[in-house]
Design a protein around this motif. Structure first.
Motif, short mmCIF file in Angstrom:
data_model
loop_
_atom_site.label_atom_id
_atom_site.label_comp_id
_atom_site.label_asym_id
_atom_site.label_seq_id
_atom_site.Cartn_x
_atom_site.Cartn_y
_atom_site.Cartn_z
N ARG A 15 0.12 11.35 0.79
CA ARG A 15 -0.42 11.45 -0.76
C ARG A 15 -1.71 11.10 -0.82
O ARG A 15 -2.09 12.30 -1.89
N VAL A 16 -3.03 10.74 0.15
CA VAL A 16 -3.96 11.04 -0.01
C VAL A 16 -5.10 11.89 0.10
O VAL A 16 -5.13 12.82 -0.60
N ASP A 17 -3.58 13.12 0.98
CA ASP A 17 -3.89 14.37 1.04
C ASP A 17 -3.36 15.53 -0.31
O ASP A 17 -3.71 16.40 -0.52
N GLN A 18 -1.91 14.73 -0.54
CA GLN A 18 -1.88 15.52 -2.35
C GLN A 18 -2.75 15.54 -3.78
O GLN A 18 -2.81 15.84 -4.43
N ALA A 33 -16.51 7.07 -3.72
CA ALA A 33 -15.57 5.94 -4.09
C ALA A 33 -15.65 5.26 -4.88
O ALA A 33 -15.56 3.93 -5.22
N SER A 34 -15.43 5.61 -5.49
CA SER A 34 -15.55 5.09 -7.91
C SER A 34 -14.13 4.79 -7.92
O SER A 34 -13.32 5.24 -9.06
N VAL A 35 -12.67 5.34 -7.05
CA VAL A 35 -11.36 5.03 -7.33
C VAL A 35 -10.79 3.70 -7.97
O VAL A 35 -10.89 4.07 -9.25
N ALA A 49 -15.54 1.82 2.30
CA ALA A 49 -15.38 1.94 1.09
C ALA A 49 -14.39 2.57 -0.29
O ALA A 49 -13.73 2.84 -0.13
N GLY A 50 -14.92 3.68 0.56
CA GLY A 50 -14.17 4.98 1.00
C GLY A 50 -12.60 4.67 0.57
O GLY A 50 -11.88 5.95 -0.39
N LEU A 51 -12.63 5.20 1.85
CA LEU A 51 -10.58 4.52 1.96
C LEU A 51 -10.89 3.81 2.08
O LEU A 51 -9.39 3.87 1.56
N LEU A 52 -11.03 2.43 1.00
CA LEU A 52 -10.41 1.54 1.18
C LEU A 52 -10.01 2.10 -0.47
O LEU A 52 -8.65 1.68 -0.95
N ASP A 53 -10.61 2.57 -1.36
CA ASP A 53 -10.39 2.90 -2.48
C ASP A 53 -9.63 4.13 -2.71
O ASP A 53 -8.18 4.77 -3.33
N GLN A 54 -8.76 5.22 -1.47
CA GLN A 54 -8.27 6.39 -1.51
C GLN A 54 -6.54 5.49 -1.42
O GLN A 54 -5.98 6.47 -1.67
N LEU A 55 -7.01 4.58 -0.29
CA LEU A 55 -5.73 3.57 0.32
C LEU A 55 -5.84 3.02 -1.45
O LEU A 55 -4.09 2.97 -1.35
N SER A 56 -5.97 2.20 -1.72
CA SER A 56 -5.87 1.48 -3.57
C SER A 56 -5.02 2.61 -4.19
O SER A 56 -4.41 2.38 -5.01
N GLY A 162 -9.28 4.90 -13.21
CA GLY A 162 -10.51 4.62 -12.10
C GLY A 162 -11.36 4.99 -12.73
O GLY A 162 -12.92 4.81 -11.98
N GLN A 163 -11.32 6.56 -12.90
CA GLN A 163 -13.16 6.80 -13.03
C GLN A 163 -14.82 6.04 -14.06
O GLN A 163 -15.03 5.68 -13.75
N THR A 164 -12.98 6.19 -15.01
CA THR A 164 -14.23 5.34 -16.16
C THR A 164 -14.55 3.89 -15.91
O THR A 164 -15.76 3.48 -15.62
#
Length: 167
Positions: A15-18, A33-35, A49-56, A162-164
């Motif tokens: 899903r992250v790859d998609q 890292a701002s999701v 943090a970047g990984l955690l944001d992507q997982l979230s 998420g970006q906002t």
């Protein structure tokens, strides 16, 4: 702490790859890292943090998909088939049942069961290939195309939200 199965980890990675591919096709860079869901102080101090944001965000996507498609099993190979059909339709191509099974990494017999289930839901339909009557062509129905499009609109909205929040 909850243990994740190899299949769940593989699904998260997929899903992250998609998401990365979707963003790349829109001309954006990979997600930073701002999701969402991680406060700024933690984002700045945690090396993961970047990984955690992507997982979230990946978990959020899965929840949106579950609520959008209801009780239909829209994960794993079945979801891969829906993505393949949406992409093929967008490019004016058609896929056979065996193409879908191969692309989803399942035996043809399993793929046919999944296709039949999606057909019962009215998301796709099968027809005989007029050039080669041994082949079965599979296409999304208008309903299937609309459901996929509105799903991705929801994902786009969630990404923008998420970006906002991160800005």
């Amino acid at each position: 702490m909850q243990q994740f199965s190899n299949q769940e980890i593989a699904e998260l990675k997929s899903r992250v790859d998609q998401i990365h591919e979707l963003l790349a096709s829109r001309g954006e860079e990979s997600p930073d890292a701002s999701v969402r869901g991680i406060d700024t102080a933690r984002r700045d101090t945690s090396p993961n943090a970047g990984l955690l944001d992507q997982l979230s965000f990946s978990i959020q996507i899965r929840r949106i998909r579950r609520s959008h498609f209801g009780t239909a099993e829209m994960s794993g190979p079945t979801w891969d088939m829906m993505l393949d059909l949406m992409l093929a339709g967008a490019h004016g191509r058609v896929l056979s049942a065996s193409d879908l099974a191969t692309g989803a990494g399942v035996p043809l017999s399993s793929g046919l069961r999944m296709i039949a289930a999606l057909e019962r839901l009215g998301l796709l339909h099968r027809s005989i290939d007029e050039r080669d009557r041994r082949r079965t062509i599979v296409r999304l129905t208008d309903t299937g195309t609309e459901r996929m499009a509105t799903y991705f609109e929801k994902i786009g909205t969630a990404w923008q939200d998420g970006q906002t929040l991160a800005a």
